[in-house]
Design a protein around this motif. Structure first.
Motif, PDB file in Angstrom:
ATOM      1  N   ALA A  60       0.827  -1.206   0.000  1.00 26.59           N
ATOM      2  CA  ALA A  60       0.000   0.000   0.000  1.00 26.59           C
ATOM      3  C   ALA A  60       0.864   1.261   0.000  1.00 26.59           C
ATOM      4  N   ALA A  61       1.926   1.265   0.801  1.00 31.81           N
ATOM      5  CA  ALA A  61       2.829   2.420   0.846  1.00 31.81           C
ATOM      6  C   ALA A  61       3.516   2.620  -0.498  1.00 31.81           C
ATOM      7  N   MET A  62       3.862   1.521  -1.132  1.00 32.40           N
ATOM      8  CA  MET A  62       4.524   1.595  -2.437  1.00 32.40           C
ATOM      9  C   MET A  62       3.606   2.214  -3.482  1.00 32.40           C
ATOM     10  N   THR A  63       2.391   1.749  -3.561  1.00 39.30           N
ATOM     11  CA  THR A  63       1.470   2.285  -4.568  1.00 39.30           C
ATOM     12  C   THR A  63       1.146   3.748  -4.300  1.00 39.30           C
TER      13      THR A  63
ATOM     14  N   GLU B 108       8.063   8.889 -23.146  1.00 37.01           N
ATOM     15  CA  GLU B 108       7.024   8.260 -23.960  1.00 37.01           C
ATOM     16  C   GLU B 108       7.060   6.734 -23.835  1.00 37.01           C
ATOM     17  N   GLY B 109       5.974   6.105 -24.254  1.00 45.18           N
ATOM     18  CA  GLY B 109       5.947   4.660 -24.390  1.00 45.18           C
ATOM     19  C   GLY B 109       5.352   3.894 -23.223  1.00 45.18           C
ATOM     20  N   TRP B 110       4.715   4.570 -22.288  1.00 47.76           N
ATOM     21  CA  TRP B 110       4.132   3.888 -21.135  1.00 47.76           C
ATOM     22  C   TRP B 110       2.846   3.165 -21.520  1.00 47.76           C
ATOM     23  N   THR B 111       2.653   1.996 -20.924  1.00 49.18           N
ATOM     24  CA  THR B 111       1.385   1.281 -21.085  1.00 49.18           C
ATOM     25  C   THR B 111       0.511   1.410 -19.847  1.00 49.18           C
ATOM     26  N   GLN B 112       1.100   1.939 -18.754  1.00 49.78           N
ATOM     27  CA  GLN B 112       0.363   2.179 -17.513  1.00 49.78           C
ATOM     28  C   GLN B 112       0.553   3.634 -17.095  1.00 49.78           C
ATOM     29  N   ASP B 113      -0.348   4.132 -16.270  1.00 53.03           N
ATOM     30  CA  ASP B 113      -0.232   5.489 -15.744  1.00 53.03           C
ATOM     31  C   ASP B 113       1.051   5.589 -14.923  1.00 53.03           C
ATOM     32  N   PRO B 114       2.008   6.443 -15.319  1.00 56.58           N
ATOM     33  CA  PRO B 114       3.272   6.530 -14.588  1.00 56.58           C
ATOM     34  C   PRO B 114       3.129   7.053 -13.169  1.00 56.58           C
ATOM     35  N   PHE B 115       2.014   7.686 -12.863  1.00 58.96           N
ATOM     36  CA  PHE B 115       1.761   8.156 -11.499  1.00 58.96           C
ATOM     37  C   PHE B 115       0.490   7.535 -10.916  1.00 58.96           C
ATOM     38  N   GLY B 116       0.163   6.359 -11.396  1.00 59.30           N
ATOM     39  CA  GLY B 116      -1.043   5.701 -10.920  1.00 59.30           C
ATOM     40  C   GLY B 116      -0.805   4.699  -9.810  1.00 59.30           C
ATOM     41  N   GLY B 117       0.420   4.211  -9.681  1.00 64.48           N
ATOM     42  CA  GLY B 117       0.687   3.157  -8.705  1.00 64.48           C
ATOM     43  C   GLY B 117      -0.110   1.895  -9.009  1.00 64.48           C
ATOM     44  N   ASN B 118      -0.323   1.618 -10.287  1.00 66.11           N
ATOM     45  CA  ASN B 118      -1.150   0.473 -10.671  1.00 66.11           C
ATOM     46  C   ASN B 118      -0.427  -0.853 -10.443  1.00 66.11           C
ATOM     47  N   ILE B 119      -1.189  -1.850 -10.054  1.00 60.61           N
ATOM     48  CA  ILE B 119      -0.663  -3.208  -9.908  1.00 60.61           C
ATOM     49  C   ILE B 119      -1.341  -4.090 -10.942  1.00 60.61           C
ATOM     50  N   VAL B 120      -0.521  -4.701 -11.804  1.00 61.56           N
ATOM     51  CA  VAL B 120      -1.018  -5.586 -12.854  1.00 61.56           C
ATOM     52  C   VAL B 120      -0.255  -6.901 -12.750  1.00 61.56           C
TER      53      VAL B 120
ATOM     54  N   TYR C 151       3.586  -0.639 -11.238  1.00 59.13           N
ATOM     55  CA  TYR C 151       4.101   0.257 -12.274  1.00 59.13           C
ATOM     56  C   TYR C 151       4.131   1.689 -11.753  1.00 59.13           C
ATOM     57  N   GLY C 152       5.155   2.444 -12.170  1.00 61.95           N
ATOM     58  CA  GLY C 152       5.170   3.860 -11.838  1.00 61.95           C
ATOM     59  C   GLY C 152       6.570   4.439 -11.909  1.00 61.95           C
ATOM     60  N   ARG C 153       6.642   5.737 -12.255  1.00 64.46           N
ATOM     61  CA  ARG C 153       7.930   6.411 -12.284  1.00 64.46           C
ATOM     62  C   ARG C 153       8.459   6.506 -10.848  1.00 64.46           C
ATOM     63  N   GLY C 154       9.612   5.898 -10.638  1.00 63.97           N
ATOM     64  CA  GLY C 154      10.219   5.881  -9.317  1.00 63.97           C
ATOM     65  C   GLY C 154      10.195   4.520  -8.650  1.00 63.97           C
TER      66      GLY C 154
ATOM     67  N   VAL D 164      10.425   3.249   0.335  1.00 67.02           N
ATOM     68  CA  VAL D 164       9.485   2.379   1.047  1.00 67.02           C
ATOM     69  C   VAL D 164      10.206   1.154   1.601  1.00 67.02           C
ATOM     70  N   GLN D 165      11.073   0.561   0.801  1.00 65.98           N
ATOM     71  CA  GLN D 165      11.785  -0.640   1.239  1.00 65.98           C
ATOM     72  C   GLN D 165      12.658  -0.371   2.462  1.00 65.98           C
ATOM     73  N   MET D 166      13.412   0.713   2.438  1.00 71.07           N
ATOM     74  CA  MET D 166      14.273   1.053   3.573  1.00 71.07           C
ATOM     75  C   MET D 166      13.448   1.443   4.800  1.00 71.07           C
ATOM     76  N   LEU D 167      12.367   2.164   4.563  1.00 70.38           N
ATOM     77  CA  LEU D 167      11.521   2.575   5.675  1.00 70.38           C
ATOM     78  C   LEU D 167      10.991   1.361   6.433  1.00 70.38           C
ATOM     79  N   TYR D 168      10.533   0.375   5.688  1.00 65.77           N
ATOM     80  CA  TYR D 168       9.998  -0.817   6.353  1.00 65.77           C
ATOM     81  C   TYR D 168      11.100  -1.718   6.902  1.00 65.77           C
ATOM     82  N   ALA D 169      12.289  -1.655   6.319  1.00 68.72           N
ATOM     83  CA  ALA D 169      13.418  -2.383   6.907  1.00 68.72           C
ATOM     84  C   ALA D 169      13.757  -1.809   8.280  1.00 68.72           C
ATOM     85  N   VAL D 170      13.722  -0.485   8.402  1.00 67.22           N
ATOM     86  CA  VAL D 170      13.964   0.152   9.701  1.00 67.22           C
ATOM     87  C   VAL D 170      12.833  -0.178  10.669  1.00 67.22           C
ATOM     88  N   LYS D 171      11.596  -0.222  10.162  1.00 64.79           N
ATOM     89  CA  LYS D 171      10.464  -0.598  11.002  1.00 64.79           C
ATOM     90  C   LYS D 171      10.679  -2.001  11.578  1.00 64.79           C
ATOM     91  N   LEU D 172      11.109  -2.930  10.746  1.00 64.78           N
ATOM     92  CA  LEU D 172      11.346  -4.287  11.213  1.00 64.78           C
ATOM     93  C   LEU D 172      12.476  -4.333  12.237  1.00 64.78           C
TER      94      LEU D 172
END
Length: 487
Positions: free
Chosen positions: A22-25, A99-111, A116-119, A128-136
């Protein structure tokens, strides 16, 4: 011990799975594109950075980390422990979509379990990965000999890195740093970086029309550190466009890798060349549309002699991807060879600006590189009589190397973490890319992309990461932090 720690982390990651995804999207939805030339783009960037910072502050508050935001320029999330801390430098700004995206680059879509997304890879996913690693690490409840701190920048993709400058004005430096902004296993060497700007003027042509058409402009590239996937060549005049079309067809027949389309509007005749984008540090992985355009200009006969000479020089120096045509070719046994990407071209009538993104290797300093390339440009200017100059456009950075023999605990922990989670050997590598490793002490790159399992898509269309790899990275980072921070 290794197996017990891995099993514990596996269980904790699975318990946090939905939150991580959820945080990633969510973080991908913020349009934090840095470096816009127009005011509207700059305003959007600032507003989206502020919104993204608010999101991260909420995340950190829920996790129980100390949060400090310095004017939406840089922020940190800190887990205290001992008298020092492991730095986790990251950034939330991203490059333009392209150019050339098949998904919304700022949609956080999961297919099909792929996000998918820029970033995704560069660099919001690692945040997000590091944040949750610190949480763990925090939820493990172990005594810490070192703390852990995410340092979240906002200008990594563009500019002078004044975000990190601002951080070091008031905040302390980490003892060691893990930068997630490249690839696994471990990258302990980086080439330098120079954006060498060529600019100048060509002589005014008394009769600039060639075949009834006049060259108006040639342009390509938004960022020097991206291989331009598109280049635009514009002529003007009321002459019949058929000869130009036929010349383009001849060029495309003779150059099978080149792709282009012809457009006509009123008196403007435009040729749009299409290539393939890639990171500027690996120009061989892309197809530079500007080089096709410049070759066409050189060969076509539809530009003046001076324009053809200029185009030929830019093509020749840009096509030498290892710097051989700028006299800066150099090889290092670990860091690799110098590379060159002609990343930006803005040429209007007689005014020319070209920016070469140069990655100098160890053994060739920034000053030496600039001097050698500058001499090649000066010699061409003297031969042609063109008024040209060359100088670095922005901050330059020297190559770096972190010796594993001087940091056995640090490198050993990263090796163990990678191998424990993936089952593969953790080898040491160098890259041509530039990351925050260059400005943090004792810093190495560690992820987020593993070439053994996935494709590098930073700065490309349909940038993405599978949920499986997202969770894998959290496990690797949590394991590394447990080894480095737990007493």
């Amino acid at each position: 011990m290794t197996q017990d720690l891995k099993q514990r982390i596996d269980t904790m990651v699975e318990a946090n799975r939905d939150q991580i995804v959820a945080a990633m999207t969510e973080i991908l939805k913020y349009k934090t594109v840095s470096g816009a030339d127009d005011q509207a783009g700059q305003n959007l960037y600032k507003a989206e950075i502020a919104r993204c910072m608010e999101f991260l502050e909420t995340q950190c508050s829920e996790i129980g980390l100390e949060w400090k935001n310095i004017d939406n320029i840089v922020a940190y999330a800190h887990l205290a422990g001992g008298n020092s801390f492991v730095g986790l430098p990251l950034h939330i700004d991203v490059v333009p979509v392209g150019e050339g995206w098949t998904q919304d680059p700022f949609g956080g879509n999961i297919v099909d379990d792929v996000v998918y997304g820029r970033g995704c890879q560069d660099d919001k996913g690692p945040v997000v990965q590091m944040l949750y690693a610190v949480k763990l690490l925090k939820e493990m409840g172990v005594e810490l000999k070192r703390g852990a701190r995410l340092v979240i920048g906002t200008t990594e993709e563009y500019g002078e890195w004044y975000d990190i400058k601002r951080y070091f004005e008031t905040e302390e430096a980490p003892e060691i740093s893990i930068v997630s902004d490249a690839a696994f296993p471990i990258i302990n060497g980086e080439k330098g970086v120079i954006n060498l700007r060529l600019e100048g003027k060509l002589p005014e042509d008394e009769d600039p029309d060639v075949g009834g058409l006049r060259f108006k402009k040639a342009s390509s590239g938004d960022r020097a550190n991206i291989v331009p996937p598109k280049a635009t060549l514009v002529f003007e005049g009321d002459a019949d466009s058929d000869p130009l079309k036929r010349e383009l067809e001849r060029f495309l027949d003779a150059n099978s890798d080149a792709k282009a389309e012809f457009k006509e509007h009123a008196q403007e005749k435009t040729i749009v060349f299409h290539g393939k984008g890639a990171h500027g540090s690996t120009p061989e992985e892309g197809h530079n549309a500007a080089l096709d355009m410049l070759q066409f200009m050189t060969d076509s006969g539809f530009v003046s002699d001076d324009e053809a000479d200029m185009a030929e020089f830019l093509h020749r120096t840009g096509a030498g991807l290892k710097g051989e045509n700028l006299n800066i070719a150099h090889e290092h046994p670990f860091i690799g060879s110098t590379t060159v990407n002609l990343g930006i071209l803005n040429w209007s009538r007689t005014d020319v600006e070209a920016i070469y993104n140069i990655r100098n290797t160890m053994g060739l300093t920034v000053d030496e590189t600039v001097k050698k390339a500058g001499e090649v440009i000066a010699e061409f200017a003297e031969e042609t009589g063109f008024d040209l100059s060359a100088a670095p456009k922005s901050k330059t950075m020297e190559p770096i190397y972190v010796d594993p023999e001087e940091h056995p605990e640090f490198i050993g922990a990263l090796k163990e973490a990678y191998s424990a989670v993936t089952g593969r050997e953790a080898t040491l590598h160098a890259i041509g890319g530039t990351t925050y490793s260059k400005v943090f002490p004792n810093a190495v790159c560690f992820g987020p992309v593993d070439p053994a399992e996935e494709q590098e898509l930073a700065h490309q269309a349909d940038e993405r990461i599978s949920v499986e790899h997202l969770l894998r990275n959290v496990k690797i980072y949590a394991y590394a932090l447990a080894k480095l921070c737990a007493a």
